[in-house]
Motif scaffolding. Structure first.
Motif: not given
Length: 676
Positions: A321-332
């Protein structure tokens, strides 16, 4: 063999394997079921490698394979878009799937649903490949829903267990919430652009930058509305706050599917989709800021939950979950290539960690409580070293694959000028310490320190039976080692995939960072817009993979990762009394974390309870009183009353009838007089 045939082989080979094992599993038997499915996934991987080489030679394909139907001016087609982003996903999906197939031979060898499981994971591979190879929104949605359906079947694979049924139903319902937004976004695309073809939509998107979405009562930009609706779908599939609640419970499924679905493939579908839609997202700063903030919340606050978990699989789940958040941050942050790069590196080391956790579970006779382990290093050397490699990659240790992608995300956020970038940077930097702490807390408790297994007093195990009950297969397996029993290394079908996944967990980032992030690998696959300046600045400071690793030794994230790992060692190896004291002193915070921020309770009370309350209201008032009481029984009572009156007039006396005849004639004469 021409390339279009190879394109078809990639998704269809796993589909054939799924049908063979699913329909003819009893006839084929266990051995031939796994041989056929593994061989066909291997064929898919080999075809993906050949396609990768063709794409790297400059050949890109975007065309229709099959026209399903036409409605007006709109065509609904099955088509493939084969570019560098697609082939990277194809290689990751097929390679990880092949490793999971091999691993399953050892993990599920005593399970009565052996052939069914192989059928499901091959069907999942087909669904994911159809998703990533799509060149239009209709096929994307087909793959999107297909992976959701198969994940439902796999999470509830042990369907006799109530907890598994609850978990797969929860996953299905939460994903339907996200998919509703996703479908609205696709519908808005069709309404505005008149087509579902990616390229046609992307080519004309800039014409609608200043348009307002046709949403009554709201003044929202058209592209902003489309992007946010599409991202809501990604929030469900990629388990972003607040639609993250299904993923930890999905650990009720067997460990191989945790690695396949919840590490490498399905949960990354949302990340892939947003990267594919980069020409749309790049035209809406509002949508990008929304994506970034959601990712930051997920990255940090889901990491906190990993600290208190005692189930070995749930620690890795919250890490996902946390690492998916990191990926989403990069997209943003408009760093789409960085997000996809982390998707790739994460797929290998997270699949490795899940499969290593499964190896430990096998050795512990399906006891998943890390407080019942300890000292496994000398009994399971291959699992130990591969787990260490996966953990080092996860926390971003220099020269390991996770370092290059995670460090690039943090730097991209630091260079972003979008609203919300400042608070997001704080979240992702703090997340480095949190990740290192919970990762090495698990590592030390499992592989080092006192041997806590095989003891008669198994209080921890019984206390948290519900947390780690999910690996109980429908056989005579018991939970935990018997007193005096020692664990041992798992068979080669389990350890071989660990070794094969450990290699890219170390090397893939070092090898691919320059072409993927600072070269021209994604030049045609991912849109580069005005918000994408972060990568330009990062490219100017990049001095090779070694140089980046050396430079990181002087940065805050490196020292935070070191501090997190060191704190875990001190707290759990040297002074285990400190965590207990902290838990006692901060009992309120611990309770909030233990209750997972009360999201599950709120959902059970508000949504589930609200639905039950609405059902009771519709039943008691709508059905019993309104329909049965008023319409059905009420109309019967009215007819009965009217009939009773008429029945009273039927006396049988002639003079009564003569009297009513006189009354009738008088009434008719009166009416006639009025109208004359």
């Amino acid at each position: 063999m021409d390339m279009q045939t190879l394109y078809l082989i990639v998704p269809l080979a796993p589909l054939v394997g799924a049908l063979a094992a699913g329909l003819f599993g009893k006839l084929l038997g266990r051995t031939w079921s796994h041989r056929i499915t593994i061989a066909l996934v291997g064929v898919s991987f080999a075809a993906s490698v050949a396609i990768f080489q063709d794409v790297m030679a400059g050949h890109v394909f975007n065309g229709t394979v099959y026209k399903w139907m036409s409605s007006g001016n709109t065509s609904f087609e099955v088509g493939f878009l084969i570019d560098r982003l697609t082939v990277m996903m194809m290689l990751v999906v097929t390679f990880v799937s092949m490793m999971v197939h091999i691993y399953t031979i050892g993990y599920m060898q005593e399970d009565p649903g052996y052939q069914r499981f192989f059928s499901y994971i091959s069907l999942f591979t087909f669904s994911m490949l159809m998703l990533v190879m799509a060149n239009n929104f209709m096929q994307l949605f087909f793959g999107w829903e297909a992976v959701g359906l198969v994940s439902y079947l796999l999470i509830g694979f042990w369907y006799t267990r109530p907890t598994a049924i609850y978990a797969n139903l929860k996953a299905f319902l939460v994903n339907r919430v996200g998919d509703f937004g996703f479908l609205l976004g696709i519908g808005l695309v069709l309404m505005v652009f008149g087509t579902l073809d990616y390229q046609s939509v992307f080519n004309s998107a800039h014409l609608y930058v200043d348009d307002i979405a046709p949403i009554p009562g709201l003044s929202v930009g058209l592209l902003t509305a489309i992007c946010i609706l599409l991202f809501i779908g990604a929030m469900g599939k990629s388990a972003q706050f607040p639609l993250h609640v299904w993923l930890p419970d999905s650990m009720e499924g067997p460990t191989p599917i945790s690695a396949l679905i919840h590490a490498a493939t399905m949960v990354t579908a949302g990340i892939f989709m947003v990267a594919r839609m980069s020409p749309l997202f790049e035209l809406s700063e509002t949508a990008l800021s929304f994506v970034m903030i959601i990712g930051a919340i997920t990255a940090l606050f889901m990491g906190f939950l990993g600290i208190i978990q005692n189930d070995i699989k749930r620690v890795v789940a919250y890490s996902t979950l946390s690492q998916l958040g990191y990926m989403t941050v990069a997209l943003g942050a408009s760093a789409y290539s960085v997000a996809v790069f982390h998707l790739m590196t994460h797929a290998f080391f997270k699949a490795l960690l899940f499969l290593a956790a499964g190896s430990v579970i096998i050795a512990m006779h399906h006891d998943q409580d890390i407080r019942n382990m300890g000292g496994l290093r000398k009994y399971m050397p291959i699992t130990w070293i591969t787990s260490l490699i996966g953990s080092l990659a996860l926390i971003g240790t220099p020269l390991f694959s996770g370092f290059y992608s995670k460090d690039s995300i943090i730097e991209a956020v630091a260079l972003s000028h979008l609203p919300g970038a400042g608070i997001t940077y704080v979240a992702v930097v703090l997340g480095v310490f949190v990740t290192a702490f919970y990762s090495f807390r698990m590592y030390f408790l499992v592989f080092h320190g006192e041997e806590r297994f095989g003891k008669a007093d198994d209080a921890h195990h019984h206390e948290h039976q519900g947390d780690h009950d999910d690996e109980e297969v429908a056989t005579d397996h018991h939970h935990g080692l018997a007193p005096g029993q020692k664990p041992h290394e798992t068979p080669w079908v389990v350890t071989l995939p660990l070794i094969m996944l450990a290699i890219p967990s170390v090397l893939i980032g070092f090898i691919t960072i320059e072409p993927m992030l600072f070269g021209d690998y994604f030049r045609e696959a991912i849109f580069i817009g005005e918000n994408h300046h972060a990568l330009t600045e990062m490219r100017e400071e990049f001095h090779g993979a070694f140089g980046m690793a050396l430079h990181s030794l002087m940065t805050l994230p490196f020292w935070l990762a070191l501090a997190g790992a060191g704190s875990a060692w001190f707290f759990y190896m040297k002074r285990p009394d400190i965590p207990a004291a902290i838990k006692h002193r901060l009992s309120l915070i611990y309770t909030v974390l233990e209750q997972k921020y009360y999201f599950d309770r709120f959902n059970d009370w508000f949504f589930a309870g609200g639905a039950r309350g609405a059902s009771r209201l519709l039943w008691k008032f709508g059905d019993v009183k309104l329909i049965d009481g008023f319409f059905v029984n009420g109309s019967a009572k009215v007819v009965g009353m009217f009939s009773g009156v008429l029945r009273g007039l039927q006396t049988g006396y002639v003079y009564h009838y003569a009297f009513w005849m006189i009354i009738g004639v008088s009434a008719l004469l009166t009416v006639r007089t009025w109208f004359e």
